[in-house]
Design an enzyme around this catalytic site. Structure first.
Site, short mmCIF file in Angstrom:
data_model
loop_
_atom_site.label_atom_id
_atom_site.label_comp_id
_atom_site.label_asym_id
_atom_site.label_seq_id
_atom_site.Cartn_x
_atom_site.Cartn_y
_atom_site.Cartn_z
N GLY A 11 36.67 -67.97 22.57
CA GLY A 11 37.89 -68.63 22.91
C GLY A 11 37.88 -70.22 22.84
N ALA A 22 27.96 -84.75 21.26
CA ALA A 22 26.62 -85.19 21.98
C ALA A 22 25.22 -84.44 21.38
CB ALA A 22 26.88 -84.57 23.27
N ASP A 129 34.49 -68.97 34.43
CA ASP A 129 33.80 -67.52 35.09
C ASP A 129 32.57 -67.35 34.60
OD1 ASP A 129 34.95 -65.41 32.17
OD2 ASP A 129 33.76 -67.53 32.05
N ARG A 162 65.84 -71.55 42.35
CA ARG A 162 65.02 -70.31 41.74
C ARG A 162 63.54 -70.23 42.41
NH1 ARG A 162 67.12 -71.66 35.53
NH2 ARG A 162 68.86 -70.22 35.59
N GLY A 185 50.62 -77.56 44.61
CA GLY A 185 51.45 -77.16 45.75
C GLY A 185 52.29 -76.00 45.59
N ALA A 186 51.69 -74.93 44.81
CA ALA A 186 52.33 -73.73 44.80
C ALA A 186 52.57 -73.02 46.16
CB ALA A 186 51.72 -72.72 43.95
N ARG A 211 63.67 -72.56 55.69
CA ARG A 211 63.61 -73.94 56.51
C ARG A 211 63.85 -74.67 55.30
NH1 ARG A 211 59.86 -76.83 54.45
NH2 ARG A 211 57.76 -76.14 53.72
N LYS A 213 63.33 -74.97 51.81
CA LYS A 213 62.79 -75.14 50.77
C LYS A 213 63.91 -74.74 49.37
CE LYS A 213 57.96 -74.83 51.15
NZ LYS A 213 56.45 -73.97 50.63
N HIS A 215 63.01 -74.36 46.32
CA HIS A 215 62.18 -73.51 45.24
C HIS A 215 61.06 -72.95 45.53
CE1 HIS A 215 59.79 -77.11 44.63
NE2 HIS A 215 59.22 -76.43 44.64
N GLU A 222 46.14 -63.94 35.06
CA GLU A 222 46.74 -63.22 34.04
C GLU A 222 45.80 -61.68 34.37
OE1 GLU A 222 45.55 -63.82 30.16
OE2 GLU A 222 43.62 -64.64 30.48
O1 F6P Z 1 38.47 -66.95 27.38
C1 F6P Z 1 39.54 -67.96 27.06
C2 F6P Z 1 40.83 -67.07 26.98
O2 F6P Z 1 41.78 -67.97 27.00
C3 F6P Z 1 40.93 -66.02 28.30
O3 F6P Z 1 41.55 -67.06 29.31
C4 F6P Z 1 42.17 -65.39 27.52
O4 F6P Z 1 42.42 -64.07 28.33
C5 F6P Z 1 41.46 -64.96 26.21
O5 F6P Z 1 40.68 -66.10 25.89
C6 F6P Z 1 42.42 -64.94 25.21
O6 F6P Z 1 41.64 -64.33 24.07
P1 F6P Z 1 42.11 -64.78 22.60
O7 F6P Z 1 42.08 -66.10 22.10
O8 F6P Z 1 41.27 -63.86 21.79
O9 F6P Z 1 43.61 -64.26 22.31
#
Ligand code: F6P
Length: 320
Positions: A11, A22, A129, A162, A185-186, A211, A213, A215, A222
């Site tokens: 990705g 660089a 990650d 909402r 600030g979620a 109180r 808010k 929203h 994911e």
């Molecule tokens: O690894 C980066 C990423 O954007 C992940 O966050 C996401 O789940 C995945 O790639 C999506 O993969 P692709 O671009 O193959 O759909």
């Protein structure tokens, strides 16, 4: 070391171009020949390889994406395809290869290092990650992209009273959700590293509404097991609040890299060439705090990512 290559794989992420720039300019500065390999390992297998010069990387530091393009390669996973990749590196007498990519790409690079190619692995992914670095190239930009969208969503969620579930990327890592959720600030952050506690989530939303808010924003990574639409209907049902879903998707993969990502990419790219020039063994390059570090490739890929529980607790406290 006389001839090296640079490749982007998996990705794409904002900052990859700064890293390519660089690597190319550091290599030329140190008198090395440098080839750009297009379309990841697929392009390597097919010999999509061009020599680079200082002008090849002009005017790209600010651009998202990767000028070398990228691809995911099934062929590379086969013994025939892998051997063709090794042979192609030999055809061009590429002794050292800078691989800019995520977990899968760097594991593929590790296999190449066992075939005598010296690998420098740069953590190019928005997911954050990888255990050998505090931050990956593209993560900061992705967090800021999410933040900008969350700001827009706060406006309209307030106007309509909402709840909104905002789904972000990260594969099985919750850092984009965690950092953007805290900074944005979620009201609630859901990450794959923690079980979903639907009672606590709905309680927090109702307490906020009681109180005053206007929203509530729930950031969902994911990789969380409960999907966004299921979550939204459960929230609506249990709180009585209209709840929408926004999936930010591939907007998080593009955009002009932030200063932080440009600096990270530039420092890592330079370190990679320094190590190749010094005939180092294969290394993975990361950052710890403000310090660029490098590790033995095998050890680096065995390092586990740890969840920043402090940030999660802070986000929970500050959103009461
Ligand atoms: O690894 C980066 C990423 O954007 C992940 O966050 C996401 O789940 C995945 O790639 C999506 O993969 P692709 O671009 O193959 O759909």
């Amino acid at each position: 070391m006389k001839t090296i290559g640079v490749i982007t794989s998996g990705g794409d992420s904002p900052g990859m171009n700064a890293a390519i720039r660089a690597v190319v300019r550091s290599a030329i500065y140190h008198g090395l020949k440098v080839y750009g390999i297009e379309r990841g390992y697929e392009g390597l297998i097919n010999g999509d390889i061009q020599e680079m010069n200082v002008a090849s990387v002009s005017d790209i530091i600010q651009r998202g994406g990767t000028i070398l393009r990228t691809a995911r390669s099934e062929d590379f996973m086969t013994s025939g395809g892998f051997q063709r990749a090794v042979d192609m590196l030999a055809n061009f007498e590429i002794e050292g290869l800078v691989v800019i990519g995520g977990d899968g790409s760097l594991r593929g690079a590790l296999k190449l290092s066992q075939e005598g190619v010296t690998i420098m692995g740069l953590p190019g992914t928005i997911d954050n990650d990888l255990g050998f670095t505090d931050f990956t190239i593209g993560f900061d930009t992705a967090v800021n992209t999410v933040l900008s969208s969350v700001g827009n969503i706060r406006d309209t969620s307030s106007s309509h009273g909402r709840s909104t579930v905002v789904e972000v990327m990260g594969r099985n890592c919750g850092d984009i959700a965690l950092y953007a959720g805290l900074a944005g600030g979620a009201e609630y952050i859901l990450i794959p590293e923690k079980e979903v506690d639907i009672n606590a989530l709905c309680r927090k939303i109702v307490q906020g509404k009681n109180r005053g808010k206007l929203h509530s924003i729930i950031i969902r990574a994911e990789g969380v097991e409960m999907d966004s639409n299921e979550l939204a209907s459960l929230i609506s049902q249990r709180t009585g609040l209209e709840t929408k879903v926004v999936v930010l998707g591939y907007t998080q993969r593009g955009g002009s890299p932030t200063a932080r990502d440009r600096l990270l990419a530039s420092k890592m790219g330079y370190r990679a060439v320094e190590l190749l020039k010094a005939d180092s063994a294969s290394r993975a390059i990361g950052i710890r705090g403000i310090q660029v570090v490098d590790y033995n490739m095998v050890e680096a890929m065995a390092m586990k990512r740890s969840l920043n529980t402090e940030l999660l607790e802070l986000a929970d406290i500050l959103s009461i």
